[in-house]
Design an enzyme around this catalytic site. Structure first.
Site, PDB file in Angstrom:
ATOM      1  N   ARG A 121      -0.505  -7.308 -21.948  1.00 40.36           N
ATOM      2  CA  ARG A 121      -1.231  -6.930 -23.161  1.00 40.36           C
ATOM      3  C   ARG A 121      -0.473  -5.898 -23.991  1.00 40.36           C
ATOM      4  O   ARG A 121      -0.809  -5.658 -25.151  1.00 40.36           O
ATOM      5  CB  ARG A 121      -2.625  -6.413 -22.809  1.00 40.36           C
ATOM      6  N   ASP A 149      -5.728   2.750 -26.388  1.00 38.87           N
ATOM      7  CA  ASP A 149      -6.441   2.529 -25.137  1.00 38.87           C
ATOM      8  C   ASP A 149      -6.561   3.814 -24.332  1.00 38.87           C
ATOM      9  O   ASP A 149      -5.764   4.747 -24.472  1.00 38.87           O
ATOM     10  CB  ASP A 149      -5.700   1.500 -24.269  1.00 38.87           C
ATOM     11  N   PRO A 153       0.801  -1.224   0.000  1.00 39.24           N
ATOM     12  CA  PRO A 153       0.000   0.000   0.000  1.00 39.24           C
ATOM     13  C   PRO A 153       0.839   1.283   0.000  1.00 39.24           C
ATOM     14  O   PRO A 153       0.367   2.335  -0.426  1.00 39.24           O
ATOM     15  CB  PRO A 153      -0.826  -0.098   1.285  1.00 39.24           C
ATOM     16  N   GLU A 176      -0.264  -9.042   8.225  1.00 42.46           N
ATOM     17  CA  GLU A 176      -0.211  -7.624   8.576  1.00 42.46           C
ATOM     18  C   GLU A 176       0.802  -6.844   7.730  1.00 42.46           C
ATOM     19  O   GLU A 176       0.663  -5.653   7.527  1.00 42.46           O
ATOM     20  CB  GLU A 176       0.145  -7.478  10.063  1.00 42.46           C
TER      21      GLU A 176
END
Length: 245
Positions: free
Chosen positions: A152, A167, A88, A115
């Site tokens: 991709r 895209d 994170p 954790e």
């Protein structure tokens, strides 16, 4: 490209064998190996986690199993490549990161759980990446998203070589609206320009509609987008329409 994934839950990666990523493997453009780093623990109970020094909630992944698992995979691959920690606190993933990773020959993903990590694991990595400001139960889903977005972009993976550059986000704008047959579906008609055969007009329409969609849905993207003179004119037009509506 070779992709190694270190995870406690290797069966979670079966979906990668499907669709575009699976076809890339079949073509020999990609080789994905998933390693259960629990196999490398030296603990008799097969533990890979322990309580944090200093106390606190939750359990941390120990350094030893991941150090040894990574060393083994790098020896097999005969290269270190980029080592990515799903965390994170990492850099937020976006299309530019996918484009950067697609240039590499070897990527390794370390998928955490519990954790967090023993801090010493970070000495192994070249990149720390996060999908966004939210927390998942583990790094597996994040790794799959990054793998899919990256693979991709590899040459030969998509059937049409022009698909990826057009895209959303690759051009700096969201993708323009697209239609297929029938031309009239329940009274909703395809814009005439798309059936005109005039490729210059079609390209212009697509550029304008991509800009319009970005202005309406993701105006934040325009802060770093360099507008052409024509695009600047269109943008002023959209702004006027927005004020009048």
């Amino acid at each position: 490209m070779r992709i190694d994934i270190l995870s406690l839950f290797p069966n979670m990666f079966q979906p990668l064998r499907e669709s575009i990523v699976g076809k890339a493997e079949e073509k020999g453009l990609l080789d994905i190996k998933v390693t259960d780093f629990r196999d490398y623990t030296t603990q008799k109970q097969n533990h890979v986690d322990d309580a944090p020094y200093g106390g606190g909630a939750g359990m941390l992944l120990q350094a030893q199993p991941i150090f040894d698992a990574l060393a083994a995979t790098q020896a097999k691959a005969q290269t270190k490549g980029r080592v990515i920690l799903l965390d994170p606190a990492g850099k937020k993933f976006d299309q530019s990161v996918a484009e950067d990773l697609a240039k590499e020959e070897h990527l390794t993903f370390i998928c955490g759980h519990y954790e967090g990590y023993d801090e010493r694991i970070r000495t192994l990595v070249t990149d720390e990446i996060s999908l966004g400001d939210f927390v998942l139960t583990g790094g597996e889903l994040g790794a799959m998203v990054i793998v899919d977005a990256t693979v991709r972009l590899l040459p030969g993976v998509l059937g049409n070589g022009e698909s990826a550059p057009g895209d959303s986000f690759s051009s700096g704008l969201l993708e323009y609206p697209q239609y297929t047959r029938p031309a009239d579906f329940r009274g909703m008609k395809v814009p005439e320009v798309l059936t005109s055969g005039n490729h210059a007009k079609i390209a212009e329409w697509r550029n304008k509609e991509a800009l319009r969609r970005t202005f309406e849905r993701r105006p934040d993207m325009l802060k770093n987008y360099e507008l052409s003179k024509q695009e600047a004119k269109w943008l002023r037009e959209f702004q006027t329409e927005s004020k009048e509506s």
